[in-house]
Scaffold this motif. Structure first.
Motif, PDB file in Angstrom:
ATOM      1  N   VAL A  34      38.671  -1.330   1.060  1.00  0.00           N
ATOM      2  CA  VAL A  34      39.203   0.014   1.271  1.00  0.00           C
ATOM      3  C   VAL A  34      39.955   0.557   0.061  1.00  0.00           C
ATOM      4  CG1 VAL A  34      40.907   1.326   2.609  1.00  0.00           C
ATOM      5  CG2 VAL A  34      39.199  -0.069   3.782  1.00  0.00           C
ATOM      6  N   LYS A  35      40.810  -0.230  -0.534  1.00  0.00           N
ATOM      7  CA  LYS A  35      41.642   0.249  -1.638  1.00  0.00           C
ATOM      8  C   LYS A  35      40.791   0.786  -2.780  1.00  0.00           C
ATOM      9  CE  LYS A  35      45.107  -0.991  -5.012  1.00  0.00           C
ATOM     10  NZ  LYS A  35      45.786  -2.031  -5.729  1.00  0.00           N
ATOM     11  N   ASP A  36      39.788   0.034  -3.194  1.00  0.00           N
ATOM     12  CA  ASP A  36      38.944   0.472  -4.307  1.00  0.00           C
ATOM     13  C   ASP A  36      38.214   1.768  -3.977  1.00  0.00           C
ATOM     14  OD1 ASP A  36      39.705  -1.702  -5.850  1.00  0.00           O
ATOM     15  OD2 ASP A  36      37.965  -2.909  -5.291  1.00  0.00           O
ATOM     16  N   LYS A  37      37.703   1.878  -2.773  1.00  0.00           N
ATOM     17  CA  LYS A  37      36.977   3.100  -2.372  1.00  0.00           C
ATOM     18  C   LYS A  37      37.911   4.308  -2.337  1.00  0.00           C
ATOM     19  CE  LYS A  37      32.798   1.434  -1.311  1.00  0.00           C
ATOM     20  NZ  LYS A  37      31.536   1.914  -1.844  1.00  0.00           N
ATOM     21  N   ILE A  38      39.129   4.111  -1.836  1.00  0.00           N
ATOM     22  CA  ILE A  38      40.091   5.217  -1.790  1.00  0.00           C
ATOM     23  C   ILE A  38      40.450   5.674  -3.200  1.00  0.00           C
ATOM     24  CG2 ILE A  38      42.502   5.787  -1.257  1.00  0.00           C
ATOM     25  CD1 ILE A  38      42.107   4.370   1.432  1.00  0.00           C
ATOM     26  N   ASN A  42      39.872   9.402  -4.532  1.00  0.00           N
ATOM     27  CA  ASN A  42      41.013  10.133  -5.089  1.00  0.00           C
ATOM     28  C   ASN A  42      40.645  10.765  -6.436  1.00  0.00           C
ATOM     29  OD1 ASN A  42      43.867  10.870  -4.887  1.00  0.00           O
ATOM     30  ND2 ASN A  42      44.114   9.511  -6.642  1.00  0.00           N
ATOM     31  N   LYS A  43      39.820  10.108  -7.216  1.00  0.00           N
ATOM     32  CA  LYS A  43      39.382  10.646  -8.510  1.00  0.00           C
ATOM     33  C   LYS A  43      38.483  11.862  -8.340  1.00  0.00           C
ATOM     34  CE  LYS A  43      39.881   6.322 -10.957  1.00  0.00           C
ATOM     35  NZ  LYS A  43      39.218   5.132 -11.506  1.00  0.00           N
ATOM     36  N   GLU A  44      37.906  12.020  -7.164  1.00  0.00           N
ATOM     37  CA  GLU A  44      37.082  13.199  -6.853  1.00  0.00           C
ATOM     38  C   GLU A  44      37.961  14.386  -6.447  1.00  0.00           C
ATOM     39  OE1 GLU A  44      33.722  13.513  -7.098  1.00  0.00           O
ATOM     40  OE2 GLU A  44      33.617  11.473  -7.894  1.00  0.00           O
ATOM     41  N   GLU A  45      39.258  14.229  -6.605  1.00  0.00           N
ATOM     42  CA  GLU A  45      40.245  15.259  -6.263  1.00  0.00           C
ATOM     43  C   GLU A  45      40.262  15.586  -4.780  1.00  0.00           C
ATOM     44  OE1 GLU A  45      40.232  18.572  -8.968  1.00  0.00           O
ATOM     45  OE2 GLU A  45      40.090  17.245 -10.704  1.00  0.00           O
ATOM     46  N   ILE A  46      40.050  14.560  -3.987  1.00  0.00           N
ATOM     47  CA  ILE A  46      40.176  14.681  -2.540  1.00  0.00           C
ATOM     48  C   ILE A  46      41.464  13.954  -2.150  1.00  0.00           C
ATOM     49  CG2 ILE A  46      39.185  14.048  -0.310  1.00  0.00           C
ATOM     50  CD1 ILE A  46      36.411  14.147  -1.676  1.00  0.00           C
ATOM     51  N   LYS A  47      42.358  14.658  -1.472  1.00  0.00           N
ATOM     52  CA  LYS A  47      43.610  14.047  -1.013  1.00  0.00           C
ATOM     53  C   LYS A  47      43.327  13.195   0.216  1.00  0.00           C
ATOM     54  CE  LYS A  47      46.286  17.927  -2.640  1.00  0.00           C
ATOM     55  NZ  LYS A  47      46.203  19.321  -2.259  1.00  0.00           N
ATOM     56  N   LEU A 143      29.266   7.945   2.127  1.00  0.00           N
ATOM     57  CA  LEU A 143      28.793   9.294   2.446  1.00  0.00           C
ATOM     58  C   LEU A 143      29.511  10.328   1.589  1.00  0.00           C
ATOM     59  CD1 LEU A 143      28.702   9.278   6.342  1.00  0.00           C
ATOM     60  CD2 LEU A 143      26.722   9.268   4.809  1.00  0.00           C
ATOM     61  N   ILE A 144      30.784  10.090   1.333  1.00  0.00           N
ATOM     62  CA  ILE A 144      31.578  11.013   0.519  1.00  0.00           C
ATOM     63  C   ILE A 144      31.237  10.834  -0.953  1.00  0.00           C
ATOM     64  CG2 ILE A 144      33.933  11.662  -0.170  1.00  0.00           C
ATOM     65  CD1 ILE A 144      34.753  10.571   2.695  1.00  0.00           C
TER      66      ILE A 144
END
Length: 156
Positions: A34-38, A42-47, A143-144
Motif C-alpha cells: 500500500v505505501k508504495d502505491k500511495i 500522490n505524485k499524480e497530484e491526487i490527494k 486502475l488509477i
C-alpha cells in the motif's frame, strides 16, 4: 488527473478516499504494498484521504510515513460521515475505494467507486453500489495508475 470515459464524460480526479480496515489494512495492519502505491498516486497530484472509524486504534501510527490525510470519526455514523467528507471535498472530483457496508453512501456520492473483495470480503449491499469490483487493493490502485483499465470497464 483527468479521465475521459466515453458515455460518462471527463472526470477530474483530485481526491482519493480510502477506507482503512478491510481495504488498505487487514486486522489493523497496513498491507505491505500500500505505501508504495500511495506514494506513486500522490505524485499524480491526487490527494489521498484515509476515512475510518479506526476500529483497531492504530491508523495514525500505521500511516505515519505516508503522504495521506487521516480523518477519524465516531463509529456510530460511519456511513454518513464518509459521505459528508466526500461532499465537502467535492464529490465530482472524488474516487473512493472501500469494502464495507459503511462505504455504501461514499460509493453513491463519489464520481467513481471501487469495492475490494479482499481477505475480509466485502459487503454485498455496497457491492451493488460500486462502479468497479477488484479482487485486491493492488488491482484497485492500478486502475488509477493505469486509467485505460478504468476506461475500458466504465465506458458506455
Amino acid at each position: 488527473m483527468e479521465i475521459n470515459i466515453p458515455g460518462r464524460g471527463i472526470i477530474k480526479i483530485e481526491n482519493l478516499l480510502l477506507d482503512y480496515n478491510g481495504t488498505i489494512a487487514c486486522d489493523g495492519e497496513v498491507i505491505s504494498s500500500v505505501k508504495d502505491k500511495i506514494e506513486v498516486i500522490n505524485k499524480e497530484e491526487i490527494k489521498v484521504h484515509i476515512v475510518t472509524a479506526d476500529t483497531h486504534g492504530n491508523v495514525r501510527n500505521q500511516c505515519a510515513d505516508m503522504p495521506v490525510q487521516i480523518q477519524i470519526f465516531d463509529n456510530s455514523n460511519a456511513a454518513q460521515n464518509k459521505r459528508e467528507i466526500v461532499e465537502k471535498l467535492g464529490a465530482e472530483n472524488c474516487i473512493c475505494i472501500g469494502n464495507g457496508f459503511n462505504d455504501g453512501q461514499m460509493f453513491e456520492a463519489c464520481s467513481i467507486s471501487v469495492i475490494v473483495m479482499g481477505v475480509e470480503g466485502c459487503s454485498a449491499k455496497s457491492l451493488m453500489k460500486a462502479d468497479i469490483v477488484c479482487k485486491s487493493i493492488e488491482d484497485a490502485f492500478d486502475l488509477i495508475l493505469k486509467p485505460s483499465r478504468m476506461i475500458a470497464t466504465l465506458r458506455g
